[in-house]
Design a protein around this motif. Structure first.
Motif, PDB file in Angstrom:
ATOM      1  N   LEU A 175       1.165  -0.744   0.156  1.00 33.41           N
ATOM      2  CA  LEU A 175      -0.191  -0.321   0.040  1.00 33.41           C
ATOM      3  C   LEU A 175       1.405   1.277   0.123  1.00 33.41           C
ATOM      4  N   ASN A 176       2.029   0.692   0.328  1.00 39.92           N
ATOM      5  CA  ASN A 176       2.919   2.313   0.385  1.00 39.92           C
ATOM      6  C   ASN A 176       3.080   3.276  -0.798  1.00 39.92           C
ATOM      7  N   ASP A 177       3.729   2.063  -1.574  1.00 39.85           N
ATOM      8  CA  ASP A 177       4.605   1.800  -2.334  1.00 39.85           C
ATOM      9  C   ASP A 177       3.230   2.086  -3.412  1.00 39.85           C
ATOM     10  N   ALA A 178       1.723   1.710  -3.501  1.00 40.27           N
ATOM     11  CA  ALA A 178       0.862   2.399  -4.252  1.00 40.27           C
ATOM     12  C   ALA A 178       0.547   3.342  -4.385  1.00 40.27           C
ATOM     13  N   ALA A 179       0.606   4.234  -2.938  1.00 39.55           N
ATOM     14  CA  ALA A 179       0.839   5.752  -2.552  1.00 39.55           C
ATOM     15  C   ALA A 179       1.951   6.571  -3.487  1.00 39.55           C
ATOM     16  N   MET A 180       3.044   5.813  -4.194  1.00 37.15           N
ATOM     17  CA  MET A 180       4.387   6.457  -3.908  1.00 37.15           C
ATOM     18  C   MET A 180       4.375   5.826  -5.828  1.00 37.15           C
ATOM     19  N   ASN A 311      -4.771   8.446   2.172  1.00 36.23           N
ATOM     20  CA  ASN A 311      -5.592   8.959   1.205  1.00 36.23           C
ATOM     21  C   ASN A 311      -4.988   9.349   0.176  1.00 36.23           C
ATOM     22  N   GLU A 312      -3.519   8.563  -0.812  1.00 34.72           N
ATOM     23  CA  GLU A 312      -3.590   9.290  -1.457  1.00 34.72           C
ATOM     24  C   GLU A 312      -3.658   8.398  -2.815  1.00 34.72           C
ATOM     25  N   ILE A 313      -3.617   6.753  -2.044  1.00 35.21           N
ATOM     26  CA  ILE A 313      -3.548   5.974  -3.068  1.00 35.21           C
ATOM     27  C   ILE A 313      -4.632   5.977  -3.916  1.00 35.21           C
ATOM     28  N   ALA A 337      -8.804   4.255   5.373  1.00 33.99           N
ATOM     29  CA  ALA A 337      -6.963   4.761   5.154  1.00 33.99           C
ATOM     30  C   ALA A 337      -6.903   5.342   3.224  1.00 33.99           C
ATOM     31  N   VAL A 338      -7.420   4.373   3.028  1.00 33.28           N
ATOM     32  CA  VAL A 338      -7.518   4.924   1.593  1.00 33.28           C
ATOM     33  C   VAL A 338      -7.980   5.212   0.311  1.00 33.28           C
ATOM     34  N   GLY A 339      -7.783   5.542  -0.125  1.00 33.17           N
ATOM     35  CA  GLY A 339      -8.314   6.838  -0.920  1.00 33.17           C
ATOM     36  C   GLY A 339      -9.066   6.458  -1.779  1.00 33.17           C
ATOM     37  N   SER A 340      -9.000   5.746  -2.757  1.00 35.55           N
ATOM     38  CA  SER A 340      -9.228   5.001  -3.538  1.00 35.55           C
ATOM     39  C   SER A 340     -10.394   5.002  -3.895  1.00 35.55           C
ATOM     40  N   LYS A 341     -11.473   5.407  -4.977  1.00 33.68           N
ATOM     41  CA  LYS A 341     -12.893   5.046  -4.663  1.00 33.68           C
ATOM     42  C   LYS A 341     -13.260   3.838  -5.385  1.00 33.68           C
ATOM     43  N   GLU A 342     -12.877   2.794  -5.914  1.00 29.81           N
ATOM     44  CA  GLU A 342     -13.009   1.611  -6.402  1.00 29.81           C
ATOM     45  C   GLU A 342     -11.606   0.770  -5.348  1.00 29.81           C
ATOM     46  N   LYS A 343     -12.169   0.876  -4.247  1.00 34.01           N
ATOM     47  CA  LYS A 343     -11.756   0.025  -3.022  1.00 34.01           C
ATOM     48  C   LYS A 343     -12.640  -0.915  -2.342  1.00 34.01           C
TER      49      LYS A 343
END
Length: 378
Positions: A175-180, A311-313, A337-343
């Motif tokens: 998840l950390n990598d997905a945000a970056m 939140n920036e994912i 916490a994940v910001g994606s609308k597709e989660k």
């Protein structure tokens, strides 16, 4: 224990000389010309799961941005034709090797038509990096991006259709990598841990275990260990699950799992023991199966929250956990916490944490992972 390398920059010898003259013992150095080289690259099938005849297997290596050589197993569908395929990088659990859970996930997804890569993170398994048995929120996040680098250069892979999957402690890293890493198009986790939270606040029964005073006591304990390591010239091993009593006294085991189970063991300890220490999941290169992390390893996790930018994912995100998993609260809070609308949060009925390591109880929802990646890596 392996130390640092002798092959250092020109400035280092003078520093060592000053330390020697002042009476401070220097750290022992690995007798190797390249501390970042692979530890090994075993080509024989030495996994904890049977080999599939539907998948082609290749042993591979690649470098991360810090120059450490990572070793992985690349899985490709036998019947793949000439078209470029979607790809998935897989790693975890925390303290495991690619011959265990990540390899099983990778091979199974390759059977469903993906190119997959299960890899050993830096400092562990067959991958390079000294000292051994270290984890880092920064470097291990980078390991996922390095796996994306590698996959995107393979002729069988469409580099615009790459996803990542993290198991247990590598779920938080994924998840950390997905945000970056903007190249990652979809991210999934299985029974994820947020290792910064786990080490910085203690793994509890559905909630954090440490008080603020406990956290300070753990930091004091770990930094006292730094003095001991500096004085002894080596890095002492130690378990990463540290306990604090009501008086601020800190204890930690010298290895991840004991040689034998104690009488009336904690149920979570028994879960891990029955996988890592028994033939079911034992592997000689796994930290959890055989040894311990460096005792001071938790320090960087305690000071560097992994999911600061969750939140920036914005990419599709699948978070899978078990109904009875002690780690369930990590997954539920990460999902929020994940910001994606597709989660999507999937809670597997009746499954504990380790049930989703090797499918021994038929609990891993492989069909769900397949559907998720086929939908979002089109």
């Amino acid at each position: 224990m392996n130390g640092f390398t002798r092959k250092l920059t020109a400035a280092i010898p003078s520093l060592l000389l000053c330390a020697s003259l002042s009476g401070v013992p220097t750290m022992s150095y690995a007798e190797t010309t390249n501390p970042n080289a692979p530890v090994s690259m075993v080509n024989e099938w030495d996994k904890t799961f049977p080999k599939s005849d539907k998948v082609e297997h290749r042993k591979v290596s690649f470098h991360n941005r810090y120059g450490i050589t990572l070793v992985g197993d690349l899985y490709l569908p036998v019947e793949r034709g000439d078209r470029k395929l979607a790809a998935i990088a897989v790693s975890g659990p925390f303290g495991a090797v690619k011959e265990q859970s990540s390899g099983l996930y990778a091979q199974t997804l390759a059977e469903q038509g993906f190119v997959t890569l299960a890899f050993d993170p830096s400092y562990t398994g067959e991958s390079g990096g000294y000292p051994r048995n270290v984890a880092s929120p920064d470097i291990n996040t980078e390991d996922f991006s390095a796996a994306v680098d590698f996959l995107g250069l393979q002729k069988e892979v469409d580099r615009n259709r790459i996803g990542i999957l993290g198991i247990c402690g590598w779920g938080g890293m994924a998840l950390n990598d997905a945000a970056m890493d903007t190249r990652v198009k979809a991210v999934a986790t299985s029974v994820m841990y947020d290792m910064s939270r786990a080490m910085g606040h203690g793994v509890g029964n559905g909630k954090d275990r440490y008080t603020t005073a406990d956290r300070r006591a753990v930091l004091q304990y770990l930094n006292e260990q730094r003095w001991k390591d500096a004085e002894n010239g080596r890095y002492a091993p130690g378990g990463h699950d540290i306990y604090v009593d009501g008086k601020g006294n800190v204890t930690a085991s010298e290895r991840v799992l004991p040689e034998t189970l104690p009488a009336n063991p904690d149920p979570v300890l028994k879960e891990f023991f029955d996988y890592y220490r028994m033939p079911r999941g034992y592997h000689a290169r796994s930290v959890n199966s055989t040894s311990a992390w460096n005792a001071t390893m938790p320090l960087s996790f305690m000071n560097m929250p992994l999911l600061s930018y969750a939140n920036e994912i914005t990419i599709p995100t699948l978070i899978v956990t078990g109904e009875k998993a002690h780690s369930r609260y990590f997954a539920e809070d990460a999902y929020k916490a994940v910001g994606s609308k597709e989660k999507e949060l999937v809670i597997v009925p009746g499954a504990n944490h380790v049930d989703l390591y090797d499918n021994a109880a038929g609990k891993i929802p492989f069909a769900k992972f397949e559907q998720f990646f086929k939908t979002h890596l089109r």
